[in-house]
Scaffold this motif. Structure first.
Motif, PDB file in Angstrom:
ATOM      1  N   UNK A 157       0.840  -1.213   0.000  1.00 39.85           N
ATOM      2  CA  UNK A 157       0.000   0.000   0.000  1.00 39.85           C
ATOM      3  C   UNK A 157       0.870   1.255   0.000  1.00 39.85           C
ATOM      4  N   UNK A 158       0.589   2.133  -0.946  1.00 33.78           N
ATOM      5  CA  UNK A 158       1.256   3.436  -0.970  1.00 33.78           C
ATOM      6  C   UNK A 158       0.342   4.402  -0.210  1.00 33.78           C
ATOM      7  N   UNK A 159       0.761   4.788   0.985  1.00 37.58           N
ATOM      8  CA  UNK A 159      -0.091   5.599   1.860  1.00 37.58           C
ATOM      9  C   UNK A 159       0.392   7.046   1.901  1.00 37.58           C
ATOM     10  N   UNK A 160      -0.417   7.971   1.360  1.00 39.14           N
ATOM     11  CA  UNK A 160      -0.069   9.396   1.405  1.00 39.14           C
ATOM     12  C   UNK A 160      -0.649   9.972   2.699  1.00 39.14           C
ATOM     13  N   UNK A 161       0.229  10.317   3.640  1.00 37.37           N
ATOM     14  CA  UNK A 161      -0.204  10.919   4.897  1.00 37.37           C
ATOM     15  C   UNK A 161       0.184  12.389   4.900  1.00 37.37           C
ATOM     16  N   UNK A 162      -0.413  13.169   5.798  1.00 38.32           N
ATOM     17  CA  UNK A 162       0.078  14.531   6.005  1.00 38.32           C
ATOM     18  C   UNK A 162       0.751  14.603   7.366  1.00 38.32           C
ATOM     19  N   UNK A 163       2.070  14.660   7.357  1.00 36.10           N
ATOM     20  CA  UNK A 163       2.843  14.732   8.606  1.00 36.10           C
ATOM     21  C   UNK A 163       3.378  16.142   8.824  1.00 36.10           C
ATOM     22  N   UNK A 185       3.877   1.633   2.836  1.00 38.80           N
ATOM     23  CA  UNK A 185       4.929   2.611   2.529  1.00 38.80           C
ATOM     24  C   UNK A 185       4.306   4.000   2.650  1.00 38.80           C
ATOM     25  N   UNK A 186       4.762   4.743   3.647  1.00 39.41           N
ATOM     26  CA  UNK A 186       4.185   6.068   3.879  1.00 39.41           C
ATOM     27  C   UNK A 186       4.989   7.113   3.103  1.00 39.41           C
ATOM     28  N   UNK A 187       4.256   7.957   2.376  1.00 40.91           N
ATOM     29  CA  UNK A 187       4.894   9.111   1.720  1.00 40.91           C
ATOM     30  C   UNK A 187       4.245  10.379   2.271  1.00 40.91           C
ATOM     31  N   UNK A 188       5.055  11.417   2.463  1.00 48.37           N
ATOM     32  CA  UNK A 188       4.544  12.661   3.061  1.00 48.37           C
ATOM     33  C   UNK A 188       5.502  13.809   2.743  1.00 48.37           C
ATOM     34  N   UNK A 189       5.122  15.021   3.164  1.00 52.49           N
ATOM     35  CA  UNK A 189       6.006  16.172   2.927  1.00 52.49           C
ATOM     36  C   UNK A 189       6.218  16.950   4.232  1.00 52.49           C
ATOM     37  N   UNK A 190       7.212  17.798   4.243  1.00 48.31           N
ATOM     38  CA  UNK A 190       7.414  18.735   5.353  1.00 48.31           C
ATOM     39  C   UNK A 190       7.844  20.071   4.770  1.00 48.31           C
ATOM     40  N   UNK A 191       7.021  21.087   4.961  1.00 50.63           N
ATOM     41  CA  UNK A 191       7.371  22.454   4.577  1.00 50.63           C
ATOM     42  C   UNK A 191       7.372  22.695   3.077  1.00 50.63           C
ATOM     43  N   UNK A 192       7.816  23.902   2.744  1.00 47.46           N
ATOM     44  CA  UNK A 192       7.901  24.297   1.343  1.00 47.46           C
ATOM     45  C   UNK A 192       9.327  24.757   1.070  1.00 47.46           C
ATOM     46  N   UNK A 193       9.797  24.429  -0.125  1.00 49.74           N
ATOM     47  CA  UNK A 193      11.165  24.774  -0.527  1.00 49.74           C
ATOM     48  C   UNK A 193      11.485  26.248  -0.240  1.00 49.74           C
ATOM     49  N   UNK A 213       4.827   3.499  -8.905  1.00 56.37           N
ATOM     50  CA  UNK A 213       3.563   2.816  -9.237  1.00 56.37           C
ATOM     51  C   UNK A 213       3.703   1.301  -9.434  1.00 56.37           C
ATOM     52  N   UNK A 214       4.680   0.805 -10.202  1.00 56.88           N
ATOM     53  CA  UNK A 214       4.746  -0.651 -10.423  1.00 56.88           C
ATOM     54  C   UNK A 214       5.014  -1.469  -9.153  1.00 56.88           C
ATOM     55  N   UNK A 215       5.447  -0.797  -8.072  1.00 59.83           N
ATOM     56  CA  UNK A 215       5.780  -1.527  -6.842  1.00 59.83           C
ATOM     57  C   UNK A 215       4.570  -1.711  -5.917  1.00 59.83           C
ATOM     58  N   UNK A 216       3.428  -1.138  -6.283  1.00 56.77           N
ATOM     59  CA  UNK A 216       2.273  -1.139  -5.366  1.00 56.77           C
ATOM     60  C   UNK A 216       1.023  -1.788  -5.950  1.00 56.77           C
ATOM     61  N   UNK A 217       0.185  -2.291  -5.029  1.00 54.87           N
ATOM     62  CA  UNK A 217      -1.122  -2.822  -5.424  1.00 54.87           C
ATOM     63  C   UNK A 217      -2.184  -1.740  -5.343  1.00 54.87           C
ATOM     64  N   UNK A 218      -2.114  -0.929  -4.276  1.00 55.78           N
ATOM     65  CA  UNK A 218      -3.131   0.111  -4.090  1.00 55.78           C
ATOM     66  C   UNK A 218      -2.541   1.402  -3.500  1.00 55.78           C
ATOM     67  N   UNK A 219      -3.328   2.466  -3.624  1.00 57.03           N
ATOM     68  CA  UNK A 219      -2.953   3.786  -3.098  1.00 57.03           C
ATOM     69  C   UNK A 219      -4.014   4.214  -2.082  1.00 57.03           C
ATOM     70  N   UNK A 220      -3.559   4.711  -0.932  1.00 57.96           N
ATOM     71  CA  UNK A 220      -4.503   5.236   0.071  1.00 57.96           C
ATOM     72  C   UNK A 220      -4.141   6.697   0.350  1.00 57.96           C
ATOM     73  N   UNK A 221      -5.133   7.576   0.232  1.00 59.20           N
ATOM     74  CA  UNK A 221      -4.892   8.981   0.563  1.00 59.20           C
ATOM     75  C   UNK A 221      -5.495   9.278   1.933  1.00 59.20           C
ATOM     76  N   UNK A 280      -0.927   9.439  -8.462  1.00 59.67           N
ATOM     77  CA  UNK A 280      -1.011   7.991  -8.202  1.00 59.67           C
ATOM     78  C   UNK A 280      -2.400   7.391  -8.424  1.00 59.67           C
ATOM     79  N   UNK A 281      -3.485   8.064  -7.958  1.00 59.52           N
ATOM     80  CA  UNK A 281      -4.794   7.416  -8.142  1.00 59.52           C
ATOM     81  C   UNK A 281      -5.218   7.269  -9.613  1.00 59.52           C
ATOM     82  N   UNK A 282      -4.462   7.864 -10.528  1.00 57.17           N
ATOM     83  CA  UNK A 282      -4.746   7.648 -11.960  1.00 57.17           C
ATOM     84  C   UNK A 282      -4.310   6.246 -12.377  1.00 57.17           C
ATOM     85  N   UNK A 283      -3.301   5.732 -11.686  1.00 54.14           N
ATOM     86  CA  UNK A 283      -2.714   4.460 -12.116  1.00 54.14           C
ATOM     87  C   UNK A 283      -2.905   3.324 -11.114  1.00 54.14           C
TER      88      UNK A 283
END
Ligand code: 3PG
Length: 380
Positions: A14-20, A53-61, A133-141, A157-160
């Motif tokens: 699962x590719x999990x997009x969290x807001x941290x 697999x959690x993906x997230x961001x911190x701050x702005x460039x 994308x090829x490494x995952x079965x599903x995406x969770x937002x 991601x949710x397109x694919x």
């Protein structure tokens, strides 16, 4: 929108997009509600025996809050076991993803370290989409609070991949649909003036934080040292000043400010500016004026801190305004990660507010009647 209840996640990657995204003080990330709530969704997916697999961001460039997610992983790890990988789309990350076992979770590095996060329109040529994308079965937002951003991790991601709404996202959407903000007073602070533009026309607004200062500069007032700081920290350029200026009819701006002189607070009237010292809070006159208006209103929505409440001696603006809202008889809605932290620090009981959202900008767009690209992407 499908949620975590609508799929069997057992053994799925699962590719999990969290807001941290959290408050950062002198380089130290503060443990806030977003990290705590995100941990709950990770826990649930672990229980369902997913490989997470959690993906997230911190701050702005370019801003002081732009940082690695290493410190977030440390906090998360205290709530639920998670390994931090200091890589996003390189060999290291790919190997770790491939070696995950059911019930295990890893957190990858800040998405915004990769420029393609901002270019979802590249489609399959986008590096994040192409490699991950090829490494995952599903995406969770689970990042409702980022759903207003057209970023690869939100709409790409949710397109694919088959897409689901996480528990935190689900909770926010259900709660916010029920909210009625008729005749609302908007107390807008924080550091993202550009986000507020859709709300300024026709609404009654009390402007504070870096937003309030930006409004004053847009009116042509010289704040001194703060002008330069704002041009960098909130990207206050001529175009933004022009846009703000056209929308200030119903916006009430601060009358005085608290500045820091030799590490001590000093309050200055607006007429005493420009000053060579930086602004850290609104002053007592502004506080009094704003509280008077809050007392009279039927509904109030507050987003973003009034001042730098993490700096000793400058908590008053944020805490007092929050306290006034907590006592007001009208409906109260609070939004954004910073104010969640401020409520915790001020010790005002959370139950004194009608609803506290972890979302700032996304909630704002929703209130302004705009569709959120992240939610739309999940529906498709
Ligand atoms: C927020 O803090 O509102 C979300 O994390 C989105 O962050 P951003 O405004 O930097 O895109």
């Amino acid at each position: 929108m499908k949620t975590l209840s609508d799929f069997n996640f057992k053994g799925k990657t699962v590719l999990l997009r969290s807001d941290l995204n959290s408050n950062v003080v002198n380089g130290k990330v503060l443990l806030g509600g977003r990290i705590k709530e995100s941990a709950k969704t990770i826990k649930e997916l672990k229980k369902k025996k997913a490989k997470i697999v959690v993906i997230a961001h911190q701050g702005q460039k370019g801003k002081a809050t732009f940082a690695s997610l290493r410190q977030h992983a440390k906090y998360l790890n205290k709530l639920t076991k998670i390994k931090f990988i200091d890589d996003l789309i390189g060999k290291k990350a790919i190997n770790e993803i491939k070696n995950l076992k059911p019930g295990q979770a890893i957190l990858l590095e800040n998405l915004r370290f990769e420029e393609d996060e901002f270019h979802p329109q590249k489609g399959k040529k986008n590096k994040l989409i192409k490699i991950l994308t090829p490494l995952f079965n599903v995406y969770v937002n689970d990042a409702f609070s980022v759903c207003h951003r057209k970023h690869a991790s939100i709409i790409g991601f949710p397109k694919y991949l088959k897409g689901f709404g996480g528990r935190l996202l689900e909770k926010e959407v259900i709660a916010l649909k029920k909210i009625n903000l008729k005749n609302c007073l908007y107390v807008l602070g924080g550091s993202k003036p550009g986000d507020y533009l859709p709300l300024l026309k026709g609404n009654r607004v009390l402007a504070c934080g870096l937003f309030g200062q930006s409004c004053l500069i847009a009116k042509g007032i010289d704040l001194g040292a703060q002008n330069k700081y704002l041009s960098k920290e909130v990207s206050l350029n001529q175009a933004l000043k022009d846009k703000l200026k056209k929308r200030l009819k119903n916006v009430i701006t601060p009358l005085d400010f608290g500045i820091k002189v030799n590490n001590k607070r000093k309050d200055l009237d607006l007429s005493e500016f420009p000053s060579k010292y930086k602004i850290f809070d609104i002053g007592p006159k502004t506080r009094k004026e704003f509280i008077k208006k809050i007392k009279k209103t039927k509904a109030v929505y507050m987003k973003g801190p009034v001042g730098d409440f993490s700096s000793k001696g400058f908590e008053k603006g944020t805490f007092e305004i929050l306290r006034a809202i907590s006592k007001s008889k009208g409906f109260s809605l609070i939004g954004g990660g910073h104010l969640n932290d401020a409520i915790a620090m001020s010790k005002i009981p959370r139950k004194k507010f009608d609803y506290i959202s972890l979302s700032g900008g996304a909630l704002l767009k929703m209130i302004a009647g705009e569709k959120l690209p992240g939610l739309e992407a999940l529906k498709k």
